[in-house]
Write a protein that holds these residues in place. Structure first.
Motif, PDB file in Angstrom:
ATOM      1  N   SER A  46       0.816  -1.215   0.000  1.00 46.71           N
ATOM      2  CA  SER A  46       0.000   0.000   0.000  1.00 46.71           C
ATOM      3  C   SER A  46       0.851   1.267   0.000  1.00 46.71           C
ATOM      4  N   ARG A  47       2.025   1.204   0.617  1.00 44.03           N
ATOM      5  CA  ARG A  47       2.912   2.379   0.668  1.00 44.03           C
ATOM      6  C   ARG A  47       3.491   2.686  -0.704  1.00 44.03           C
ATOM      7  N   GLN A  48       3.444   1.716  -1.606  1.00 41.50           N
ATOM      8  CA  GLN A  48       4.011   1.899  -2.934  1.00 41.50           C
ATOM      9  C   GLN A  48       2.961   2.349  -3.954  1.00 41.50           C
ATOM     10  N   MET A  49       1.710   2.471  -3.511  1.00 41.73           N
ATOM     11  CA  MET A  49       0.624   2.875  -4.394  1.00 41.73           C
ATOM     12  C   MET A  49       0.431   4.389  -4.322  1.00 41.73           C
ATOM     13  N   PRO A  50      -0.142   4.991  -5.375  1.00 43.16           N
ATOM     14  CA  PRO A  50      -0.395   6.440  -5.344  1.00 43.16           C
ATOM     15  C   PRO A  50      -1.236   6.808  -4.130  1.00 43.16           C
ATOM     16  N   SER A  51      -0.844   7.876  -3.441  1.00 39.38           N
ATOM     17  CA  SER A  51      -1.534   8.256  -2.210  1.00 39.38           C
ATOM     18  C   SER A  51      -2.034   9.694  -2.313  1.00 39.38           C
ATOM     19  N   ASN A  52      -3.358   9.845  -2.324  1.00 41.53           N
ATOM     20  CA  ASN A  52      -3.942  11.189  -2.307  1.00 41.53           C
ATOM     21  C   ASN A  52      -5.176  11.216  -1.413  1.00 41.53           C
ATOM     22  N   TYR A  53      -5.067  10.531  -0.286  1.00 41.15           N
ATOM     23  CA  TYR A  53      -6.209  10.427   0.621  1.00 41.15           C
ATOM     24  C   TYR A  53      -6.312  11.673   1.501  1.00 41.15           C
ATOM     25  N   GLN A  54      -7.450  12.349   1.353  1.00 37.79           N
ATOM     26  CA  GLN A  54      -7.714  13.528   2.172  1.00 37.79           C
ATOM     27  C   GLN A  54      -8.207  13.088   3.550  1.00 37.79           C
ATOM     28  N   LYS A  55      -8.061  13.971   4.508  1.00 39.79           N
ATOM     29  CA  LYS A  55      -8.560  13.694   5.852  1.00 39.79           C
ATOM     30  C   LYS A  55     -10.075  13.543   5.799  1.00 39.79           C
ATOM     31  N   GLU A  56     -10.586  12.467   6.417  1.00 39.27           N
ATOM     32  CA  GLU A  56     -12.027  12.228   6.463  1.00 39.27           C
ATOM     33  C   GLU A  56     -12.514  12.401   7.899  1.00 39.27           C
ATOM     34  N   ALA A  57     -13.649  13.048   8.012  1.00 41.97           N
ATOM     35  CA  ALA A  57     -14.187  13.301   9.354  1.00 41.97           C
ATOM     36  C   ALA A  57     -14.769  12.022   9.954  1.00 41.97           C
ATOM     37  N   HIS A  58     -14.381  11.735  11.164  1.00 43.64           N
ATOM     38  CA  HIS A  58     -15.026  10.671  11.934  1.00 43.64           C
ATOM     39  C   HIS A  58     -14.897  11.021  13.412  1.00 43.64           C
ATOM     40  N   GLU A  59     -15.816  10.536  14.180  1.00 39.07           N
ATOM     41  CA  GLU A  59     -15.829  10.856  15.606  1.00 39.07           C
ATOM     42  C   GLU A  59     -15.494   9.629  16.456  1.00 39.07           C
ATOM     43  N   LEU A  60     -14.819   8.682  15.850  1.00 45.64           N
ATOM     44  CA  LEU A  60     -14.486   7.454  16.568  1.00 45.64           C
ATOM     45  C   LEU A  60     -13.418   7.718  17.612  1.00 45.64           C
ATOM     46  N   LYS A  61     -13.549   7.097  18.745  1.00 38.48           N
ATOM     47  CA  LYS A  61     -12.509   7.156  19.773  1.00 38.48           C
ATOM     48  C   LYS A  61     -11.656   5.888  19.757  1.00 38.48           C
ATOM     49  N   ILE A  62     -12.227   4.819  19.180  1.00 41.45           N
ATOM     50  CA  ILE A  62     -11.546   3.527  19.136  1.00 41.45           C
ATOM     51  C   ILE A  62     -11.680   2.933  17.736  1.00 41.45           C
ATOM     52  N   PHE A  63     -10.600   2.369  17.214  1.00 39.57           N
ATOM     53  CA  PHE A  63     -10.661   1.510  16.035  1.00 39.57           C
ATOM     54  C   PHE A  63     -10.715   0.072  16.560  1.00 39.57           C
ATOM     55  N   ASN A  64     -11.835  -0.572  16.382  1.00 39.84           N
ATOM     56  CA  ASN A  64     -12.020  -1.910  16.925  1.00 39.84           C
ATOM     57  C   ASN A  64     -11.253  -2.971  16.134  1.00 39.84           C
ATOM     58  N   GLU A  65     -11.148  -4.147  16.732  1.00 36.20           N
ATOM     59  CA  GLU A  65     -10.524  -5.297  16.068  1.00 36.20           C
ATOM     60  C   GLU A  65     -11.152  -5.510  14.693  1.00 36.20           C
ATOM     61  N   GLY A  66     -10.298  -5.661  13.686  1.00 36.48           N
ATOM     62  CA  GLY A  66     -10.788  -5.905  12.333  1.00 36.48           C
ATOM     63  C   GLY A  66     -11.015  -4.657  11.516  1.00 36.48           C
ATOM     64  N   THR A  67     -10.846  -3.475  12.113  1.00 41.76           N
ATOM     65  CA  THR A  67     -10.996  -2.233  11.350  1.00 41.76           C
ATOM     66  C   THR A  67      -9.854  -2.096  10.359  1.00 41.76           C
ATOM     67  N   ILE A  68     -10.201  -1.768   9.110  1.00 41.97           N
ATOM     68  CA  ILE A  68      -9.203  -1.524   8.067  1.00 41.97           C
ATOM     69  C   ILE A  68      -9.031  -0.017   7.949  1.00 41.97           C
ATOM     70  N   THR A  69      -7.820   0.452   8.059  1.00 39.87           N
ATOM     71  CA  THR A  69      -7.553   1.891   8.016  1.00 39.87           C
ATOM     72  C   THR A  69      -6.542   2.222   6.921  1.00 39.87           C
ATOM     73  N   VAL A  70      -6.568   3.481   6.502  1.00 41.43           N
ATOM     74  CA  VAL A  70      -5.565   4.013   5.576  1.00 41.43           C
ATOM     75  C   VAL A  70      -5.151   5.388   6.092  1.00 41.43           C
ATOM     76  N   GLU A  71      -3.854   5.617   6.202  1.00 44.22           N
ATOM     77  CA  GLU A  71      -3.367   6.901   6.702  1.00 44.22           C
ATOM     78  C   GLU A  71      -3.614   8.000   5.656  1.00 44.22           C
ATOM     79  N   ASN A  72      -4.126   9.144   6.084  1.00 42.76           N
ATOM     80  CA  ASN A  72      -4.379  10.226   5.149  1.00 42.76           C
ATOM     81  C   ASN A  72      -3.170  11.153   5.040  1.00 42.76           C
ATOM     82  N   GLU A  73      -3.322  12.224   4.277  1.00 44.98           N
ATOM     83  CA  GLU A  73      -2.192  13.114   3.966  1.00 44.98           C
ATOM     84  C   GLU A  73      -1.584  13.756   5.210  1.00 44.98           C
ATOM     85  N   LYS A  74      -2.358  13.816   6.289  1.00 43.52           N
ATOM     86  CA  LYS A  74      -1.848  14.417   7.525  1.00 43.52           C
ATOM     87  C   LYS A  74      -0.756  13.578   8.171  1.00 43.52           C
ATOM     88  N   TYR A  75      -0.614  12.311   7.729  1.00 50.33           N
ATOM     89  CA  TYR A  75       0.372  11.410   8.339  1.00 50.33           C
ATOM     90  C   TYR A  75       1.731  11.470   7.628  1.00 50.33           C
TER      91      TYR A  75
END
Length: 352
Positions: free
Chosen positions: A272-301
């Protein structure tokens, strides 16, 4: 790693041929059959064994047959005539009880032999070696256990595998099926008791972890879905069913690799780090990413932007991280098998 199926001569030729063909198309390499199952009656063993051998050759499948002295009588063969069974298309003989160490060692000079991995101890194994057993012509086959609570433990299988590997002998164990289970109990035919109630795919992955060289389906067949999963496993890839959200479909059905320096809390996709990355920050109000959550780091990272991760357990949520989807409940146990450097694939649709 080599995978096989079980064929029972009391089933119809049509049923058995269809199962052989399907298994061969999905990467299986060998067949196990038993010639001394008590409930198999009125079977013309000579005719059926020759048919099995000939049919297996059509699909390039090896055949290992489980025999006892009584089986030889059914086949009309003396012990010294056993090597001629190769002419019937049978690749080897698993010798359970009723044979001497000298006989087993002698036979290993003429065709492949299988030992009972669950019952032979080291003294007996040393005796076989002293009699001239050929390790490269020998395999150690564990039993399967139709009756609940009679299967062996994971620790026992691991230790038994290690014993035979010290002598240069490969091992085999059974996983249960998930379509038509064999009678008379219809409760699955695994080697390990704790595998009786998990998916065949998870059972296969755990047998691999325990250094089992060959894995065989004990029951009559498998669903198409499980065949698809095991095909990935044979290629060294863990199949994970997932729901990916809109905008993250590019990660679907591609093979990822977990980093060699595997993290404790997440699976990190190298690709995934080798793929084109243009993910903008997405709003979410989650306090926890539960087991099995799939995430992608956005441009802020920063330089980590675009990295796909799967949470192995609950971790604090982060606004620099977008939620890309979820691993389905049925695959959470398989997710735990994605270790250091292990490949995995996110499947967004399954075969029925």
């Amino acid at each position: 790693m080599c995978y096989g199926i079980s064929i029972y001569l009391s089933e119809s030729d049509t049923f058995n041929k269809n199962w052989m063909e399907k298994a061969a198309k999905n990467g299986f390499h060998y067949i196990f059959t038993s010639l001394h199952i008590p409930e198999e009656k009125d079977v013309d063993y000579v005719k059926q064994v020759k048919w099995l051998g000939k049919t297996a050759q059509q699909f390039h499948l090896e055949v290992m047959a489980d025999v006892s002295p009584a089986s030889l009588e059914r086949l009309g063969l003396s012990f010294n005539e056993l090597p001629s069974i190769i002419d019937w298309g049978i690749s080897g003989i698993r010798m359970d009880y009723g044979f001497t160490a000298k006989q087993i060692a002698w036979l290993s000079h003429h065709l492949k032999v299988g030992l009972n991995a669950s019952t032979i101890d080291e003294d007996q194994l040393k005796n076989l070696m002293d009699e001239g057993l050929q390790p490269y012509q020998t395999e150690a086959w564990h039993n399967f256990y139709p009756k609940p609570y009679t299967g062996i433990s994971k620790q026992s299988l691991y230790e038994r595998n290690a014993l035979f590997h010290r002598y240069g002998i490969k091992t085999m164990a059974f996983i249960h099926g998930d379509d038509q289970l064999r009678g008379p109990l219809h409760l699955g035919l695994p080697t390990i008791e704790n595998h009786r109630h998990v998916s065949p795919t998870l059972a296969a992955l755990e047998l691999q972890e325990m250094n089992t060289d060959k894995i065989c389906v004990g029951d009559l067949n498998l669903t198409n879905k499980t065949l698809q999963e095991l095909k990935f496993v044979m290629e060294g890839t863990v199949p994970l069913y997932a729901d990916l959200y809109k905008g993250y479909e590019q990660f679907s059905n591609m093979v990822h690799s977990n980093r060699m320096d595997a993290a404790e809390y997440v699976i990190r996709s190298v690709e995934s780090r080798q793929m084109p990355s243009n993910y903008q920050k997405e709003a979410h109000e989650l306090k926890i990413f539960n087991e099995g959550t799939i995430t992608v780091e956005n441009e802020k990272y920063g330089r980590y932007a675009g990295e796909l991760q799967i949470c192995l357990e609950a971790i604090p949520a982060d606004t620099k991280t977008n939620v890309a989807g979820r691993i389905k409940q049925e695959s959470l146990s398989l997710m735990k098998k994605v270790g250091s450097g292990k490949k995995f694939v996110l499947l967004t649709s399954s075969v029925k």
